[in-house]
Design a protein around this motif. Structure first.
Motif, PDB file in Angstrom:
ATOM      1  N   PRO A  12       1.395  -1.035  -8.030  1.00 13.29           N
ATOM      2  CA  PRO A  12       0.037  -0.960  -7.506  1.00 13.29           C
ATOM      3  C   PRO A  12      -0.789  -2.152  -7.969  1.00 13.29           C
ATOM      4  N   ASN A  13      -1.723  -2.561  -7.153  1.00  8.20           N
ATOM      5  CA  ASN A  13      -2.720  -3.552  -7.549  1.00  8.20           C
ATOM      6  C   ASN A  13      -2.200  -4.985  -7.695  1.00  8.20           C
ATOM      7  N   ILE A  14      -1.055  -5.268  -7.152  1.00  6.45           N
ATOM      8  CA  ILE A  14      -0.581  -6.650  -7.226  1.00  6.45           C
ATOM      9  C   ILE A  14      -0.893  -7.414  -5.943  1.00  6.45           C
ATOM     10  N   GLY A  15      -1.456  -6.716  -4.962  1.00  8.98           N
ATOM     11  CA  GLY A  15      -1.898  -7.423  -3.754  1.00  8.98           C
ATOM     12  C   GLY A  15      -1.072  -7.129  -2.506  1.00  8.98           C
ATOM     13  N   LYS A  16      -0.358  -6.006  -2.470  1.00 11.77           N
ATOM     14  CA  LYS A  16       0.471  -5.693  -1.291  1.00 11.77           C
ATOM     15  C   LYS A  16      -0.369  -5.524  -0.031  1.00 11.77           C
ATOM     16  N   SER A  17      -1.445  -4.739  -0.160  1.00 11.49           N
ATOM     17  CA  SER A  17      -2.201  -4.510   1.082  1.00 11.49           C
ATOM     18  C   SER A  17      -2.997  -5.760   1.477  1.00 11.49           C
ATOM     19  N   THR A  18      -3.373  -6.581   0.494  1.00 12.63           N
ATOM     20  CA  THR A  18      -4.033  -7.855   0.822  1.00 12.63           C
ATOM     21  C   THR A  18      -3.091  -8.723   1.659  1.00 12.63           C
ATOM     22  N   ILE A  19      -1.843  -8.814   1.212  1.00 13.06           N
ATOM     23  CA  ILE A  19      -0.852  -9.611   1.936  1.00 13.06           C
ATOM     24  C   ILE A  19      -0.553  -8.988   3.304  1.00 13.06           C
ATOM     25  N   ASP A  32      -9.533  -2.846  -2.210  1.00 11.65           N
ATOM     26  CA  ASP A  32     -10.529  -2.468  -3.199  1.00 11.65           C
ATOM     27  C   ASP A  32     -10.029  -2.892  -4.572  1.00 11.65           C
ATOM     28  N   ASP A  33     -10.924  -3.019  -5.509  1.00 10.29           N
ATOM     29  CA  ASP A  33     -10.491  -3.387  -6.848  1.00 10.29           C
ATOM     30  C   ASP A  33      -9.782  -2.250  -7.573  1.00 10.29           C
ATOM     31  N   LYS A  34     -10.070  -1.040  -7.141  1.00  8.42           N
ATOM     32  CA  LYS A  34      -9.410   0.104  -7.768  1.00  8.42           C
ATOM     33  C   LYS A  34      -7.926   0.117  -7.403  1.00  8.42           C
ATOM     34  N   THR A  38      -6.777   4.129  -0.864  1.00 11.94           N
ATOM     35  CA  THR A  38      -6.115   4.605   0.346  1.00 11.94           C
ATOM     36  C   THR A  38      -6.121   3.502   1.399  1.00 11.94           C
ATOM     37  N   ARG A  39      -5.068   3.445   2.116  1.00 12.48           N
ATOM     38  CA  ARG A  39      -4.951   2.437   3.154  1.00 12.48           C
ATOM     39  C   ARG A  39      -4.901   3.137   4.491  1.00 12.48           C
ATOM     40  N   ASP A  40      -5.519   2.528   5.462  1.00 12.76           N
ATOM     41  CA  ASP A  40      -5.460   3.130   6.781  1.00 12.76           C
ATOM     42  C   ASP A  40      -4.191   2.746   7.503  1.00 12.76           C
ATOM     43  N   VAL A 121      -0.715 -16.444  -7.340  1.00 17.25           N
ATOM     44  CA  VAL A 121      -0.550 -17.837  -7.753  1.00 17.25           C
ATOM     45  C   VAL A 121      -1.542 -18.622  -6.890  1.00 17.25           C
ATOM     46  N   ASP A 122      -2.784 -18.655  -7.380  1.00 17.31           N
ATOM     47  CA  ASP A 122      -3.881 -19.115  -6.532  1.00 17.31           C
ATOM     48  C   ASP A 122      -4.012 -20.631  -6.442  1.00 17.31           C
ATOM     49  N   ASN A 123      -3.367 -21.355  -7.343  1.00 20.72           N
ATOM     50  CA  ASN A 123      -3.454 -22.819  -7.270  1.00 20.72           C
ATOM     51  C   ASN A 123      -2.171 -23.456  -7.780  1.00 20.72           C
ATOM     52  N   SER A 145      -0.397 -16.544  -2.552  1.00 19.76           N
ATOM     53  CA  SER A 145      -1.724 -16.074  -2.943  1.00 19.76           C
ATOM     54  C   SER A 145      -2.334 -15.326  -1.771  1.00 19.76           C
ATOM     55  N   GLY A 146      -2.528 -14.035  -1.986  1.00 21.80           N
ATOM     56  CA  GLY A 146      -3.148 -13.208  -0.946  1.00 21.80           C
ATOM     57  C   GLY A 146      -4.593 -13.616  -0.735  1.00 21.80           C
ATOM     58  N   THR A 147      -5.264 -13.912  -1.818  1.00 21.39           N
ATOM     59  CA  THR A 147      -6.679 -14.276  -1.733  1.00 21.39           C
ATOM     60  C   THR A 147      -6.873 -15.532  -0.895  1.00 21.39           C
ATOM     61  N   HIS A 148      -6.008 -16.539  -1.138  1.00 20.88           N
ATOM     62  CA  HIS A 148      -6.193 -17.810  -0.438  1.00 20.88           C
ATOM     63  C   HIS A 148      -5.229 -18.007   0.731  1.00 20.88           C
TER      64      HIS A 148
END
Ligand code: GDP
Ligand code: GDP
Length: 436
Positions: A12-19, A32-34, A38-40, A121-123, A145-148
Motif C-alpha cells: 500500500p501507498n507506494i503509488g499503484k493507483s497513481t501509476i 489520497d495521502d492515506k 478506496t479506489r473507484d 524516483v522523482d529525479n 515516478s508517478g508524480t512526474h
C-alpha cells in the motif's frame, strides 16, 4: 492477437493507483495521502504505441481487514491468476521491506513474466537508489515516478517485450456475443443453463478459448451466438473472488467482449443499489443492453404487476431508457423464448447505419419544430450531421460553436433520432464539432 492483461502488485501507498491513473488516464480514481484509500477503478484499458492492454490495480481489491502480509498474498495470487505480465512495484525511497520480499517469493514461483518497477524516483540523482533492488532477482529494475510521469514509456516497452502472443479467438462479425451481468444470486448461471438447455438451441461446444473466459457458442434459428462467461458464473472459491470489486472487474472484462449485455435483475427481491452500479458499467461501455427480470415465477402477480415493475425500472435506471425489459423465469423457462429475439434485435440496432441524407432530413425537421438554443445572443447553427461510427451509433453534428449544444437540446435531438429510426436497446452518442 488478443489484448494482454497487466497487473500491478505492491505494498500500500507506494503509488499503484497513481501509476494506474497515469497510464489509464482515468481521473475517477481517488488518490489520497492515506494508505489504503478506496479506489473507484481497478481495471482499465490503456494503449501504448498503438497496442492495447488491460491494466489491473490489485491494490484496489481489499479483502476485509486482513494483516498486510495476507493482503499482499491475495494481491499476488490475483495477479498470477489474471495477468499475462505482472508489474511488481516497490518504493525507491524506502528500500526493500519484508512485505516486498514475501511478494517477490510468490511471484518468483509463478513463472509469470515480472517487471520490477521502482516508484518515487522523482529525479535523475535518485537513480543511485536503484542498485539495491537487483537483489530481488527480477533483473533490471525500472525507475519510475508517478508524480512526474517519468519512466513509464520504458516500463511499458518492457511489459510488451515480455507479453506472450495471445491467440484469443475472434468471432466472425455476424456472431452475436453477449454476457449476463448482475449481482450474485440474481440467476445468471441458471439463466445461462436454461438458454443453452432449450430445445432448438444447438450448442457447438464448450470452448475454453482463453484462460479468463469460457465462451459458449450456439446457434438458434440460423443465428450464431456466443455467451461470454462472467465471474459469478464460475465459483472457483478463491478468497478475493467473493469481493464486489473483483466481480465488477470480471463483469467489465465480459462486457468489453460483448455486443449485447443482459442486465439481470431479481424480480422477487427487486432493485438495489448494486444493480444500478452493474448496469452503469454496461451503459458506459456503450453496449447494447437488455434488462432481464428473472425469477418472474416467484412473483405474486396480477395483470398490472408487469407494468408496475417496468415503471419502477424506468424510474431507477433513468440512463437506460433505451433498454427493452424482458420478464422471464430461468427456473421454469417461462417466457424464455422471448429473450433471444430481443438480443438479436438490439444487436442489429447497435450496428445500424443511417445515411447522411436521411439523417439530415430528420435534423432539419427537428430544428424546424424546436429552434436551436441561443446563448449570450448567439444561436446554435447545425450545418450538417453524419454518422461516424456504429456499436454504438455515433453522430457528429458540425456546428458554429459546440458550446452552444446544451444537454437538453442534445437530448431533444437524440429523441427525434430515436423516433425516426429504431435504436431500441442501444445507446447513441451525439458529438458536436466546430465547422471550419
Ligand atoms: P497505492 O496505495 O500504492 O495505490 O499508492 P497511491 O497511488 O495512493 O500513492 C500513495 C502516495 O504516494 C500518494 O500520496 C501519492 O501522491 C504518492 N506518490 C505516488 N507516486 C509518487 C512518486 O512517483 N513520487 C512521490 N514522491 N510520491 C508519489
Ligand atoms: P447467479 O449467482 O446470478 O449465477 O445466480 P444462480 O443462477 O446461482 O441462482 C441463484 C439462486 O436463484 C439459485 O438458488 C437458483 O435456483 C435461484 N433461481 C435462479 N433463477 C430462478 C428463477 O427463475 N426462479 C426462481 N424461483 N429461482 C431462481
Amino acid at each position: 492477437m488478443g489484448i494482454p492483461v497487466v497487473a500491478i502488485v505492491g505494498r500500500p501507498n507506494i503509488g499503484k493507483s497513481t501509476i494506474f491513473n497515469r497510464i489509464i488516464g482515468d481521473r475517477v480514481s481517488i488518490v489520497d495521502d492515506k494508505p489504503g484509500v478506496t479506489r473507484d477503478r481497478i481495471y482499465g484499458t490503456g494503449e501504448w504505441l498503438n497496442r492495447k492492454f488491460h491494466l489491473i490495480d490489485t491494490g484496489g481489491i481489499e479483502v476485509g481487514d486482513e494483516p498486510l502480509l495476507v493482503q499482499m498474498r491475495h494481491q499476488a495470487e490475483l495477479a498470477i491468476d489474471e495477468a499475462d505480465v505482472i508489474i511488481f512495484m516497490v518504493n525507491g525511497r524506502e528500500g526493500i521491506t519484508a512485505a516486498d520480499e514475501e511478494v517477490a517469493n510468490l511471484l518468483f514461483r509463478s513463472n509469470k513474466p515480472i517487471v520490477l518497477a521502482v516508484n518515487k524516483v522523482d529525479n535523475f540523482e535518485m537513480r543511485d537508489l536503484m542498485y539495491e533492488f537487483y537483489s530481488l532477482g527480477f533483473g533490471d529494475p525500472f525507475p519510475i515516478s508517478g508524480t512526474h510521469g517519468l519512466g513509464l514509456g520504458d516500463l511499458l516497452d518492457q511489459v510488451f517485450e515480455l507479453a506472450p502472443e495471445k491467440d484469443e479467438y475472434e468471432y466472425n462479425e455476424d456472431v452475436i456475443q453477449f454476457s449476463l451481468i448482475g449481482r450474485p444470486n440474481v440467476g445468471k448461471s441458471s439463466l445461462t443453463n436454461s438458454i443453452l438447455g432449450e430445445e432448438r438451441v444447438i450448442v457447438s461446444n464448450i470452448a475454453g478459448t482463453t484462460r479468463d473466459a469460457i465462451d459458449t457458442p450456439f446457434t438458434r434459428d440460423g443465428q450464431e451466438y456466443v455467451i461470454i462467461d462472467t465471474a459469478g458464473m464460475r465459483k472457483r472459491g478463491k478468497v478475493y473472488e467473493s469481493t464486489e470489486r473483483y466481480s465488477v472487474m470480471r463483469a467489465q472484462k465480459a462486457i468489453e467482449r460483448s455486443n449485447v449485455v443482459l442486465v439481470v435483475l431479481d424480480g422477487e427481491e427487486g432493485i438495489i443499489e448494486q444493480d444500478k452500479r452493474v448496469a452503469g458499467l454496461a451503459h458506459e461501455a456503450g453496449k447494447a443492453i437488455v434488462i432481464v427480470v428473472n425469477k418472474w415465477d416467484a412473483v405474486e402477480k396480477d395483470d398490472k404487476t408487469m407494468k408496475k415493475m417496468e415503471e419502477k425500472i424506468r424510474q431507477e435506471f433513468l440512463f437506460l431508457d433505451y433498454a427493452p425489459v424482458v420478464f422471464l423465469s430461468a427456473l421454469t423457462s417461462k417466457r424464455l423464448q422471448t429473450l433471444l429475439p430481443v438480443i438479436k434485435q438490439v444487436a442489429e440496432t447497435h450496428r445500424r447505419r443511417i445515411s447522411t441524407s436521411v439523417l439530415n432530413d430528420v435534423i432539419v425537421d427537428a430544428v424546424a419544430m424546436n429552434p436551436t438554443p441561443t446563448d449570450k445572443g448567439q444561436r446554435l447553427k447545425i450545418n450538417y450531421a453524419t454518422q461516424v461510427a456504429i456499436e454504438p451509433p455515433t453522430f457528429v453534428l458540425f456546428v458554429n460553436d459546440p458550446e452552444l449544444l446544451h444537454f437538453s437540446y442534445k437530448r431533444y435531438l437524440e429523441n427525434q433520432i430515436r423516433k425516426a429510426f429504431d435504436f431500441t436497446g442501444t445507446p447513441i452518442h451525439i458529438v458536436a464539432r466546430q465547422k471550419n
